[in-house]
Design a protein around this motif. Structure first.
Motif, mmCIF file in Angstrom:
data_model
loop_
_atom_site.group_PDB
_atom_site.id
_atom_site.type_symbol
_atom_site.label_atom_id
_atom_site.label_comp_id
_atom_site.label_asym_id
_atom_site.label_seq_id
_atom_site.Cartn_x
_atom_site.Cartn_y
_atom_site.Cartn_z
ATOM 1 N N SER A 5 -24.783 28.387 -42.676
ATOM 2 C CA SER A 5 -23.489 28.432 -41.969
ATOM 3 C C SER A 5 -22.561 27.315 -42.431
ATOM 4 O O SER A 5 -21.338 27.426 -42.296
ATOM 5 C CB SER A 5 -23.707 28.331 -40.464
ATOM 6 O OG SER A 5 -23.983 26.986 -40.082
ATOM 7 N N GLN A 6 -23.127 26.246 -42.961
ATOM 8 C CA GLN A 6 -22.316 25.086 -43.326
ATOM 9 C C GLN A 6 -21.866 25.130 -44.779
ATOM 10 O O GLN A 6 -21.112 24.283 -45.229
ATOM 11 C CB GLN A 6 -23.079 23.782 -43.054
ATOM 12 C CG GLN A 6 -23.495 23.613 -41.593
ATOM 13 C CD GLN A 6 -22.319 23.659 -40.623
ATOM 14 O OE1 GLN A 6 -21.382 22.868 -40.718
ATOM 15 N NE2 GLN A 6 -22.353 24.608 -39.691
ATOM 16 N N LEU A 18 -21.201 26.134 -33.258
ATOM 17 C CA LEU A 18 -21.438 25.720 -34.635
ATOM 18 C C LEU A 18 -20.285 24.879 -35.140
ATOM 19 O O LEU A 18 -19.113 25.190 -34.869
ATOM 20 C CB LEU A 18 -21.537 26.957 -35.524
ATOM 21 C CG LEU A 18 -22.853 27.708 -35.451
ATOM 22 C CD1 LEU A 18 -22.715 29.038 -36.154
ATOM 23 C CD2 LEU A 18 -23.944 26.868 -36.113
ATOM 24 N N ARG A 65 -21.153 33.370 -40.776
ATOM 25 C CA ARG A 65 -22.132 33.082 -41.840
ATOM 26 C C ARG A 65 -23.524 32.864 -41.254
ATOM 27 O O ARG A 65 -24.515 33.321 -41.806
ATOM 28 C CB ARG A 65 -21.692 31.834 -42.634
ATOM 29 C CG ARG A 65 -20.580 32.109 -43.638
ATOM 30 C CD ARG A 65 -20.435 30.961 -44.637
ATOM 31 N NE ARG A 65 -20.087 29.688 -44.005
ATOM 32 C CZ ARG A 65 -18.836 29.292 -43.747
ATOM 33 N NH1 ARG A 65 -17.807 30.053 -44.088
ATOM 34 N NH2 ARG A 65 -18.607 28.141 -43.170
ATOM 35 N N PHE A 66 -23.575 32.211 -40.111
ATOM 36 C CA PHE A 66 -24.866 31.948 -39.457
ATOM 37 C C PHE A 66 -25.574 33.270 -39.130
ATOM 38 O O PHE A 66 -26.739 33.472 -39.481
ATOM 39 C CB PHE A 66 -24.649 31.139 -38.177
ATOM 40 C CG PHE A 66 -25.881 31.002 -37.325
ATOM 41 C CD1 PHE A 66 -26.823 30.014 -37.592
ATOM 42 C CD2 PHE A 66 -26.133 31.879 -36.270
ATOM 43 C CE1 PHE A 66 -27.969 29.901 -36.817
ATOM 44 C CE2 PHE A 66 -27.279 31.765 -35.489
ATOM 45 C CZ PHE A 66 -28.194 30.773 -35.763
ATOM 46 N N ALA A 121 -25.520 20.507 -37.544
ATOM 47 C CA ALA A 121 -24.569 21.625 -37.634
ATOM 48 C C ALA A 121 -24.247 22.216 -36.268
ATOM 49 O O ALA A 121 -23.421 23.110 -36.144
ATOM 50 C CB ALA A 121 -25.132 22.715 -38.553
ATOM 51 N N ALA A 160 -18.044 29.888 -39.652
ATOM 52 C CA ALA A 160 -19.422 29.398 -39.691
ATOM 53 C C ALA A 160 -20.320 30.290 -38.834
ATOM 54 O O ALA A 160 -21.466 30.578 -39.201
ATOM 55 C CB ALA A 160 -19.484 27.947 -39.207
ATOM 56 N N GLY A 208 -17.660 24.219 -37.640
ATOM 57 C CA GLY A 208 -17.056 25.135 -38.617
ATOM 58 C C GLY A 208 -16.500 26.395 -37.998
ATOM 59 O O GLY A 208 -16.018 27.278 -38.698
ATOM 60 N N SER A 246 -19.494 26.649 -47.452
ATOM 61 C CA SER A 246 -18.319 27.520 -47.416
ATOM 62 C C SER A 246 -17.922 27.929 -48.820
ATOM 63 O O SER A 246 -18.577 27.585 -49.781
ATOM 64 C CB SER A 246 -17.175 26.800 -46.731
ATOM 65 O OG SER A 246 -17.083 25.475 -47.222
ATOM 66 N N ASP A 293 -16.630 29.370 -31.896
ATOM 67 C CA ASP A 293 -17.823 28.859 -32.575
ATOM 68 C C ASP A 293 -19.117 29.242 -31.859
ATOM 69 O O ASP A 293 -20.193 28.886 -32.282
ATOM 70 C CB ASP A 293 -17.736 27.322 -32.648
ATOM 71 C CG ASP A 293 -17.668 26.672 -31.267
ATOM 72 O OD1 ASP A 293 -17.382 27.392 -30.276
ATOM 73 O OD2 ASP A 293 -17.912 25.451 -31.179
#
Ligand code: PLP
Lengths: 431, 262
Positions: free
Chosen positions: A428-429, A349, A358-359, A315, A355, A351, A431, A403
């Motif tokens: 993070s990956q 990252l 989210r991470f 990722a 992403a 995405g 969605s 990213d």
């Protein structure tokens, strides 16, 4: 062959600047929580005010607890003295305003902490001090940007956000050839990883808020005078080489020789601008410095583990750190920062911006905040926080990809940091 | 201020006030490889308390033109020419280390020129470690390191400077680094060769004070006391917790001691 027996770095981290308190026998550095100091008599008072005798008068100018910190950092950086200030920014400001006045010009690295860029770009010009920014690897660019009114070259030991390693010896040579001092913000290295004065820098500043203090509990800054710059020979620094009407006509270079800058910074800069460090903050930062060698070694060991982990994760699109062979300054880092190039790691990252957000939200151990150099691991996604108003193109120009995640690697058990990153990367990956 | 001695420019700091030759004068003489700045925390006091102050840079040191003089007696004779140039028939001399030997030599051979004598970090002989001498001769940085190490007691090595925020070890080393190539060697060689202290000491006629650091490794107090015994009427002031760099390690106590004689 006789060899000098100087106290070593780890010992100085614990002892420099302090002997057991003569009044009480206290072994720890006492917090002298006082604004002012009793004079022995009127003659003593007059002598202190006239710099005939050294000593404490009023805590805006000096304080015994703060003085221990100043001396300790000066010792660790191999300088001739230091002045502590209320924050890293205050220390940087102190260095600049002690050296120059309106009409002066600075050549600075473009890869500075954002706050420092603000100071140089927007604020100091209002007071007649302007700055030309040069990419930190463009040594020729520094040379070309120097003008007759230039008074200082300034850069960070590790650039922001690219973690460019500053070629201190080469830049010092350029500065000195032009009769200018080099000031290095060495916050990210601390004297444990690198001592810019040994490499040719003339002034070192720190945000002691970061690794020096090391626990995220106290703001502070320090300006160290390396003591090697010949102000008199340069001829560009009347604040240090001509009588100062604001202090009994003192000519600082004549009176104090190698300690001219630090003396003027205290007796004018702290006295008049007033950004003094509180004794309580000095105490907290000193506690941090006592374990600086232990903490920095662990910061670096943990950083090596994190680099290894991130490098192998699907990722993660890219990892940026000068200790990695893929970093453009890897060889320079090995030479100037042999114990490691600091505990800030940037990575990208898969995405992009979403992403990244989210991470960050998935991190459980790593704290989402805007600081670096804490004992605890910290994490920031600039594109969704500090730089959120910027478009993708603007971010790219600033060197902060959508990213990009910045990690300040802490002192936790490295396997716990790795596990936290692993689960946050996984999140993070999705969605 | 600048004066001309032997056709060469000489700098002397005057303690922050214009020099006036009328009041009793004090000439401060620094040690090997150093300059007038070592006296920063003593000279202003005297300048503002009724003394004319000349903290000289010896030839080839600090802001004075070279070359450096190559013997203690040479420096002593130069001091008389300096005071001539400054319009001083008599002056008190305060010398540190090499400067103390020169002041003593001057007072022994030109007693009419010396009002009072303060010898800081002084001993009858100042033999220099051969490794130090060799490093200085080679202009090897090791020489600065060795002097910085040996010249400081705990108050240098551990710190706790009287002047807030100053790291004396750094300041001391940077000052030595500023000396022109060969200067430290010339000074140390002059100290090493000097044998006349006992004879000069016996000829001193003015009030004399020796200021000695209790932890001085370069001129140990034992040796300093021996020298004091040979100067008629000399007093000794022993400064606790100080190495050889009395003026920076213990500036207040050093000033208080000097006030009793200068
Ligand atoms: C490299 C660098 N310099 C200076 C500063 C400013 O320091 P302070 O926040 O203590 O004023 C910071 C703060 O983040 C920094 O990272």
């Amino acid at each position: 062959m006789a060899d000098p027996k100087f106290l070593k770095f780890d010992t100085l981290s614990l002892h420099a600047g302090q002997r057991p308190d003569p009044a009480t026998g206290a072994r720890a550095v006492p917090i002298y929580q006082t604004t002012s100091y009793v004079f022995r008599d009127t003659e003593h008072a007059a002598a202190l005010f006239n710099l005939e005798r050294a000593g404490h008068i009023y805590s805006r100018i000096s304080n015994p607890t703060v003085a221990v910190l100043e001396e300790r950092v000066a010792a660790l950086e191999m300088g001739v003295g230091a002045v502590a200030a209320a924050s890293g920014h205050a220390a940087m400001h102190l260095g600049i305003v002690t050296l120059m006045e309106q009409g002066a010009h600075i050549v600075a690295s473009a890869s500075l902490y954002g706050g420092s860029v603000n100071l140089l770009t927007h604020t100091l010009p209002r007071f007649g001090i302007t700055t030309t920014f040069v990419k930190p690897r463009d040594l020729d660019g520094f040379r070309k940007a120097i003008r007759p009114e230039t008074r200082l070259i300034h850069a960070e030991i590790l650039g922001n956000p690219g973690l460019e390693v500053l070629d201190v010896p080469a830049l010092a040579e350029i500065a000195h050839a032009a009769g200018l001092p080099l000031m290095v913000d060495s916050t990210f290295a601390t004297p444990f990883l690198c001592r810019p004065v040994e490499l040719g820098a003339d002034i070192v500043i720190h945000s002691a808020t970061k690794w020096l203090g090391g626990h995220g509990i106290a703001l502070g800054g320090v300006m160290v005078d390396g003591g090697r710059f010949d102000w008199e020979a340069s001829g560009k620094f009347p604040t240090l080489t001509e009588p100062y009407a604001g202090y009994h006509g003192i000519d600082f270079a004549e009176e104090f020789g190698p300690q001219a800058l630090v003396m003027r910074a205290r007796s004018e800069g702290l006295r008049d601008f007033g950004a003094a460090m509180s004794p309580a903050n000095a105490f907290h930062i000193l506690q941090g410095i006592e374990t600086l060698p232990l903490r920095m070694a662990r910061h670096m060991a943990n950083t090596a583990r994190i680099l290894e982990f991130l490098g192998g994760h699907e990722a993660v699109a890219w990892v940026l750190h000068p200790d990695l062979p893929s970093h453009p300054d890897h060889a320079l880092a090995k030479r100037l920062l042999p114990k490691g190039a600091g505990s800030i790691v940037s990575f990208g990252l898969e995405g992009g911006r979403a992403a990244g957000a989210r991470f960050i939200e998935a991190c459980r151990l790593a704290s989402h905040l805007a600081n670096v150099g804490d004992a605890k691991t910290l994490v920031l996604h600039p594109a969704s926080t500090t730089h959120q108003q910027m478009t993708a193109a603007q971010l790219e120009e600033a060197g902060v990809g959508e990213d990009m995640v910045r990690l300040s690697v802490g002192l936790e058990d490295p396997s716990d940091i790795v596990e936290d990153l692993r689960q946050a990367l996984r999140a993070s990956q999705r969605s | 201020m600048e004066v001309t001695v032997d056709g060469r420019r000489v700098f002397a700091a005057t303690g922050g006030r214009d020099f006036d030759p009328a009041p009793p004068a004090v000439v401060f003489i620094h040690g090997a490889g150093m300059d007038h700045t070592v006296w920063a925390l003593q000279t202003r006091f005297f300048a503002y308390h009724g003394r004319g102050v000349l903290a000289v840079d010896l030839p080839g040191h600090g802001r004075s033109e070279g070359p450096a003089l190559d013997s203690i007696s040479g420096i002593a004779d130069w001091l008389t020419r300096l005071t001539d140039a400054a319009g001083l028939p008599r002056a008190a001399l305060a010398g540190h280390s090499m400067g103390a030997l020169a002041a003593l030599d001057c007072a022994g051979r030109h007693p009419e020129r010396v009002r009072a004598l303060a010898l800081l970090g002084a001993a009858p002989r100042m033999p220099v470690h051969p490794d130090l001498l060799a490093a200085a001769e080679a202009d090897d940085h090791l020489a600065f390191d060795l002097v910085t190490d040996w010249a400081h007691g705990d108050s240098g090595h551990l710190g706790g400077a009287r002047a807030p925020g100053l790291w004396l070890m750094g300041g001391g080393e940077r000052l030595l680094e500023r000396a022109a190539p060969g200067v430290l060697y010339r000074d140390l060689a002059a100290c090493n060769a000097y044998q006349d202290a006992p004879e000069r000491a016996a000829a001193v006629t003015c009030p004399t004070l020796l200021v000695l650091g209790a932890d001085d490794r370069m001129t140990p107090p034992r040796a300093g006391r021996k020298l004091a015994e040979t100067v008629p009427g000399a007093r000794v002031e022993l400064i606790a917790d100080s190495g050889h760099m009395l003026m920076t390690e213990k500036p207040d106590q050093t000033l208080d001691a000097l006030k009793t004689i200068l």
